[in-house]
Design a protein around this motif. Structure first.
Motif, PDB file in Angstrom:
ATOM      1  N   LEU A 151       0.816  -1.216   0.000  1.00 30.36           N
ATOM      2  CA  LEU A 151       0.000   0.000   0.000  1.00 30.36           C
ATOM      3  C   LEU A 151       0.847   1.263   0.000  1.00 30.36           C
ATOM      4  N   GLY A 152       2.104   1.146   0.443  1.00 31.97           N
ATOM      5  CA  GLY A 152       2.979   2.308   0.392  1.00 31.97           C
ATOM      6  C   GLY A 152       3.682   2.675   1.669  1.00 31.97           C
ATOM      7  N   VAL A 153       3.510   1.899   2.741  1.00 30.73           N
ATOM      8  CA  VAL A 153       4.229   2.174   3.984  1.00 30.73           C
ATOM      9  C   VAL A 153       5.697   1.810   3.778  1.00 30.73           C
ATOM     10  N   SER A 154       6.598   2.699   4.134  1.00 30.71           N
ATOM     11  CA  SER A 154       8.023   2.477   3.902  1.00 30.71           C
ATOM     12  C   SER A 154       8.620   1.544   4.949  1.00 30.71           C
ATOM     13  N   ASP A 155       9.799   0.994   4.646  1.00 32.19           N
ATOM     14  CA  ASP A 155      10.512   0.155   5.605  1.00 32.19           C
ATOM     15  C   ASP A 155      10.770   0.916   6.900  1.00 32.19           C
ATOM     16  N   THR A 156      11.129   2.186   6.759  1.00 29.15           N
ATOM     17  CA  THR A 156      11.437   3.004   7.933  1.00 29.15           C
ATOM     18  C   THR A 156      10.225   3.178   8.833  1.00 29.15           C
ATOM     19  N   ASP A 157       9.052   3.330   8.215  1.00 32.95           N
ATOM     20  CA  ASP A 157       7.830   3.584   8.983  1.00 32.95           C
ATOM     21  C   ASP A 157       7.130   2.319   9.459  1.00 32.95           C
ATOM     22  N   MET A 158       7.550   1.150   8.962  1.00 30.78           N
ATOM     23  CA  MET A 158       6.835  -0.080   9.274  1.00 30.78           C
ATOM     24  C   MET A 158       6.689  -0.339  10.776  1.00 30.78           C
ATOM     25  N   PRO A 159       7.704  -0.062  11.615  1.00 32.79           N
ATOM     26  CA  PRO A 159       7.506  -0.293  13.051  1.00 32.79           C
ATOM     27  C   PRO A 159       6.404   0.556  13.672  1.00 32.79           C
ATOM     28  N   LEU A 160       5.995   1.650  13.023  1.00 32.00           N
ATOM     29  CA  LEU A 160       4.863   2.419  13.520  1.00 32.00           C
ATOM     30  C   LEU A 160       3.556   1.671  13.311  1.00 32.00           C
ATOM     31  N   VAL A 161       3.522   0.841  12.286  1.00 31.16           N
ATOM     32  CA  VAL A 161       2.331   0.031  12.004  1.00 31.16           C
ATOM     33  C   VAL A 161       2.378  -1.278  12.780  1.00 31.16           C
ATOM     34  N   LEU A 162       3.527  -1.924  12.766  1.00 30.27           N
ATOM     35  CA  LEU A 162       3.716  -3.247  13.374  1.00 30.27           C
ATOM     36  C   LEU A 162       5.053  -3.252  14.118  1.00 30.27           C
ATOM     37  N   PRO A 163       5.054  -2.849  15.373  1.00 30.26           N
ATOM     38  CA  PRO A 163       6.310  -2.703  16.115  1.00 30.26           C
ATOM     39  C   PRO A 163       7.152  -3.969  16.167  1.00 30.26           C
ATOM     40  N   ASN A 164       6.515  -5.133  16.165  1.00 26.89           N
ATOM     41  CA  ASN A 164       7.274  -6.373  16.318  1.00 26.89           C
ATOM     42  C   ASN A 164       7.915  -6.876  15.031  1.00 26.89           C
ATOM     43  N   THR A 165       7.713  -6.165  13.915  1.00 31.69           N
ATOM     44  CA  THR A 165       8.376  -6.600  12.682  1.00 31.69           C
ATOM     45  C   THR A 165       9.891  -6.550  12.811  1.00 31.69           C
ATOM     46  N   VAL A 166      10.396  -5.728  13.742  1.00 35.30           N
ATOM     47  CA  VAL A 166      11.855  -5.654  13.926  1.00 35.30           C
ATOM     48  C   VAL A 166      12.415  -6.964  14.444  1.00 35.30           C
ATOM     49  N   ASN A 167      11.556  -7.841  14.948  1.00 34.43           N
ATOM     50  CA  ASN A 167      12.016  -9.123  15.502  1.00 34.43           C
ATOM     51  C   ASN A 167      12.142 -10.214  14.445  1.00 34.43           C
ATOM     52  N   PHE A 168      11.673  -9.945  13.220  1.00 35.68           N
ATOM     53  CA  PHE A 168      11.593 -11.019  12.226  1.00 35.68           C
ATOM     54  C   PHE A 168      12.421 -10.694  10.992  1.00 35.68           C
ATOM     55  N   SER A 169      13.050 -11.724  10.471  1.00 33.28           N
ATOM     56  CA  SER A 169      13.805 -11.617   9.223  1.00 33.28           C
ATOM     57  C   SER A 169      13.579 -12.897   8.412  1.00 33.28           C
ATOM     58  N   PRO A 170      13.093 -12.760   7.164  1.00 33.06           N
ATOM     59  CA  PRO A 170      12.757 -11.502   6.500  1.00 33.06           C
ATOM     60  C   PRO A 170      11.506 -10.853   7.086  1.00 33.06           C
ATOM     61  N   ARG A 171      11.392  -9.568   6.883  1.00 34.64           N
ATOM     62  CA  ARG A 171      10.257  -8.826   7.424  1.00 34.64           C
ATOM     63  C   ARG A 171       8.997  -9.076   6.611  1.00 34.64           C
ATOM     64  N   TYR A 172       9.151  -9.402   5.321  1.00 27.70           N
ATOM     65  CA  TYR A 172       8.014  -9.524   4.414  1.00 27.70           C
ATOM     66  C   TYR A 172       7.977 -10.929   3.797  1.00 27.70           C
ATOM     67  N   VAL A 173       6.782 -11.269   3.271  1.00 29.17           N
ATOM     68  CA  VAL A 173       6.596 -12.487   2.490  1.00 29.17           C
ATOM     69  C   VAL A 173       6.477 -12.043   1.034  1.00 29.17           C
ATOM     70  N   SER A 174       6.983 -12.829   0.109  1.00 35.65           N
ATOM     71  CA  SER A 174       7.150 -12.357  -1.263  1.00 35.65           C
ATOM     72  C   SER A 174       5.957 -12.612  -2.173  1.00 35.65           C
ATOM     73  N   PHE A 175       4.736 -12.729  -1.621  1.00 36.86           N
ATOM     74  CA  PHE A 175       3.568 -12.942  -2.476  1.00 36.86           C
ATOM     75  C   PHE A 175       3.083 -11.651  -3.123  1.00 36.86           C
ATOM     76  N   LEU A 176       3.604 -10.487  -2.697  1.00 33.01           N
ATOM     77  CA  LEU A 176       3.315  -9.220  -3.347  1.00 33.01           C
ATOM     78  C   LEU A 176       4.637  -8.538  -3.695  1.00 33.01           C
ATOM     79  N   PRO A 177       4.695  -7.836  -4.831  1.00 37.13           N
ATOM     80  CA  PRO A 177       5.956  -7.182  -5.205  1.00 37.13           C
ATOM     81  C   PRO A 177       6.283  -6.015  -4.290  1.00 37.13           C
TER      82      PRO A 177
END
Length: 459
Positions: A433-459
């Motif tokens: 939708l357009g949320v940047s990597d930098t801003d992602m912890p504002l949406v989902l704070p715990n994403t910093v705990n996971f690598s990779p942060r994203y799943v590749s089903f969307l570009p």
């Protein structure tokens, strides 16, 4: 870019309302204003929530001879017969995960067609996690775990909230996305819209969840002026003045603001919506989920009139808590889902936005592999679907675990320890939708705990 007077006043208003949280609210407002310059075009996501906890094992069935043998032995009386499992898969089973074969539940014929066309993906074993967790860590309670696992209300909230805090959460990750992207819309109230009832998912720190009924926006009784005969307009105007007039009482005055906003939004949306009769094919009869999705499609059709560039929707269907009558009741609910989603995608094509809208499923939790005799019980990880023209489809993402007891992700009764966190699943939609990597912890704070942060089903 110089901030407009309107944006300045909006930011100051956030400061006055946010109290101790004002730095966070101001940060969201500033980011939202900046984001508006970088995200062209229209995009929307639609969360389809299965209330009750969907039985994922019978939704997407292991089909190759070895895997089906394990599945049948584990599920006993609630296993779909192998020939039945293939009944809805006209072009045969689907292959993924290193040559394993799978079959969609026979009711999900439209889902299979979308898979074949490359626009539907399966995301295996998704569930709430705070940090990556192994079976040993779960058993020893040596890492932080989501609160109150296996509880309907709590896990619905954990799935939908921006941070897994259980029942009582006030802000959802869909609402947080709205906080960041609402400034791209002419009216921020039409950013986060629920046709599936009230939910924490669409509640933001700044944006409000706007609710519509399954037939469209609902007006306040007597405001339309249709029940007063020849004096209807005058009576309606007087009634509106009465319920929206200024009051010296703080609470009455706030109710005035809310009521006036509701009336105005209803009038704007009602005027912009095309008739339901314009949707082809016709809305499937006796299918509330289809009616909800038809409202979503009509709101998307009105996106230009409403000035909307980014939207997050929620629709829902219940009836998935199948402790008994699993084989019959589950099939009934999935048939409703199949017909509704099939029609919805046709409407997106009709509107020319099939590449701009992504639908995904969510649920309280998965269910146990073992049978309780006539159904399955509350679980944890579950498999989910993602559909849209931008989806990198015909693939199972994550690891589809063996349907056997005692595996490395079986925490008891074939109950799956998630391999993909809700945060990773959710972050993938937020980024699209357009949320940047930098801003992602504002949406989902715990994403910093996971690598990779994203799943590749969307570009």
């Amino acid at each position: 870019m110089r901030a407009s007077r309107r944006q300045f006043l909006k930011t100051c208003s956030l400061m006055s309302m946010a109290g101790a949280a004002s730095p966070f609210a101001l940060n969201l407002a500033a980011i939202s204003a900046a984001s508006a310059q970088t995200l062209p075009g229209y995009k929307a996501t639609v969360c389809l929530f299965f209330y009750g906890g969907n039985d994922h094992t019978n939704t997407f069935v292991p089909y190759d001879q070895t895997s089906y043998g394990e599945y049948g032995a584990s599920r006993s009386s609630i296993a779909l017969p192998r020939d039945t499992a293939l009944a809805g898969n006209a072009t045969g089973p689907v292959a993924s995960q290193g040559g394993r074969e799978f079959a969609f539940h026979p009711a999900l014929t439209a889902f299979k067609s979308h898979w074949d066309a490359g626009r539907l993906a399966v995301v295996a074993n998704v569930g709430p996690l705070i940090v990556p967790t192994t079976k040993v860590q779960y058993q020893n309670r040596s890492v932080s775990l989501p609160p109150k696992l296996f509880s309907h209300n709590d896990q619905q909230s954990v799935w939908q909230a921006y941070r897994p805090i259980g029942e009582g959460a006030k802000i959802g990750w869909g609402g947080r996305i709205g906080d960041l992207l609402a400034s791209q819309n002419a009216n921020a109230l039409f950013t986060c819209i629920s046709a599936g009832g009230n939910s924490v998912f669409l509640s933001g720190a700044n944006v409000l969840q706007y609710q519509v009924g399954s037939s469209g926006p609902s007006a306040i009784s007597s405001i339309s002026g249709t029940i007063y005969g020849s004096g209807g307009i005058a009576a309606s105007t007087a009634y509106r003045s009465l319920i929206t007039g200024m009051s010296p009482n703080l609470f009455e005055n706030e109710l005035r603001v809310v009521t006036n906003r509701s009336i105005t939004a209803n009038q704007q949306l009602s005027a912009a919506l095309p008739s339901a009769s314009t949707l082809l094919p016709a809305i499937p009869a006796n299918n509330n989920l289809a009616s909800q999705l038809s409202v979503v499609a009509r709101i998307i059709a009105a996106r230009t009139t409403l000035g909307s560039s980014r939207q997050v929707f929620l629709v829902s269907i219940g009836g998935f808590d199948n402790h008994d009558f699993l084989l019959t009741q589950h099939a009934q609910q999935l048939t409703l889902v199949n017909n509704a989603v099939g029609a919805f995608y046709s409407w997106l094509v009709q509107l020319g936005v099939q590449n701009d809208v992504t639908l995904f499923t969510a649920s309280d939790f998965g269910r146990t592999l073992t049978s309780n005799g006539d159904g399955s019980d509350h679980g944890w990880g579950s498999h989910h679907f993602v559909l849209g023209g931008s989806v990198v489809g015909r693939e199972v993402y994550g690891t589809f675990s063996p349907t056997v007891f005692g595996s490395s992700v079986d925490i008891g009764q074939g109950n799956l320890l998630p391999g993909i966190a809700v945060d990773q699943y959710a972050a993938t939609f937020a980024r699209w939708l357009g949320v940047s990597d930098t801003d992602m912890p504002l949406v989902l704070p715990n994403t910093v705990n996971f690598s990779p942060r994203y799943v590749s089903f969307l570009p």
